[in-house]
Design an enzyme around this catalytic site. Structure first.
Site, short mmCIF file in Angstrom:
data_model
loop_
_atom_site.label_atom_id
_atom_site.label_comp_id
_atom_site.label_asym_id
_atom_site.label_seq_id
_atom_site.Cartn_x
_atom_site.Cartn_y
_atom_site.Cartn_z
CE LYS A 119 28.83 59.54 18.75
NZ LYS A 119 28.98 58.62 19.89
CE LYS A 136 31.71 51.31 17.37
NZ LYS A 136 30.65 52.08 18.08
#
Length: 299
Positions: A173, A241
């Site tokens: 990811k 983030k």
């Protein structure tokens, strides 16, 4: 193992449509969220609402967490009323959030010690993919747990791949977020370039989309940039983030990401200018500003 009861913790932009798709697939679904309004909304959709984490977790065959960041996942996993303490032995824990790979590995070890079957299974596809039940799911963990989770994954995803042991899903990811951020930034710069030369940007997108430059990013974000439509499907602050996860993991492994680091800095700049709550396609606004173009739209 037969899965009939599924709990979804985190009924946000991604979690809510995923929970709805699980309902549509015939599962008995319990939803829990920090804000009571989301729980009430899910109950209106036919789901079961749980006001407490302990209530949500108790009795579930599979527990999905879809939360913003590593500390959020740690908070619901490890605590007196958390997943490790309250979930039944043998339950699947599918963390579909995007968190740090090292945290995923540590939590998986703790989950197994608590008698659970953990998979880190982050997703890609954004809000529309969640709504359509067409998410890409990259799962890390044990093969047998991945196989057991198949009915749940198939209710919310289309491309479902076991990519390795615990933490591997989060690593893939991270790579996904690196590629997506780079594509969005280059698409934004291309539109700024076209606009500066007086080209019909809408026509340009049509032809670019049919060639090697074509991508899902171009298909899903190009028109939004032209329309100045930055309603959040995936917020810039979350991509910020995620790129922090990428750069930290790269530094730990000694990998150089020169382009990735540049894009990460541009995302940081966009967040600091106040765009963190907008869709990540709002990188276009920053690209225009850097070139002296005004407004958020390409005419």
């Amino acid at each position: 193992m037969t899965i009939s009861k599924v709990t979804v913790i985190g009924l946000g932009i991604m979690g809510m449509p995923m929970a709805r798709n699980l309902l549509a697939a015939g599962f008995e679904v319990t939803g829990h969220n920090r804000s009571a309004g989301k729980i009430a909304q899910f109950e209106e959709d036919g789901g079961r609402g749980a006001q407490s984490l302990a209530e949500a977790v108790s009795g579930a065959d599979a527990i999905i967490t879809m939360l913003p960041d590593s500390p959020d996942v740690e908070a619901v996993a490890d605590g007196a009323d958390g997943i490790f303490a309250r979930a039944k032995t043998g339950a699947l824990w599918l963390d579909m959030s995007t968190i740090r790979p090292d945290v995923a590995v540590r939590l998986a070890e703790q989950a197994r010690e608590a008698g659970l079957r953990p998979l880190d299974a982050p997703v890609s596809g954004g809000e529309q993919g969640a709504i359509d039940g067409a998410l890409s799911i990259m799962a890390g963990g044990r093969e047998e747990d991945f196989a057991a989770a198949a009915p749940v994954f198939e209710a919310v995803g289309k491309t479902i791949v076991h990519v390795g042991p615990a933490g591997a899903g989060q690593t893939v990811k991270a790579a996904n977020q690196l590629i997506v951020a780079g594509n969005i930034q280059l698409l934004a710069e291309a539109l700024v370039f076209l606009d500066a030369h007086g080209v019909d940007s809408r026509a340009a997108l049509d032809v670019l989309g049919g060639g090697l430059a074509g991508s899902k990013v171009l298909d899903q974000k190009g028109q939004k940039m032209l329309d100045g439509d930055f309603a959040p499907g995936f917020r810039l602050e979350l991509h910020h983030k995620d790129l922090g996860i990428v750069t930290a993991a790269a530094r730990e492994s000694g990998v150089a990401l020169p382009l990735g680091a540049s894009v990460a800095q541009l995302v940081t700049a966009a967040v600091q200018r106040g765009d963190g709550g907008l869709d990540h396609s709002a990188l276009f606004a920053l690209a225009r500003e850097l070139s002296g173009q005004t407004g958020n739209r390409a005419e």
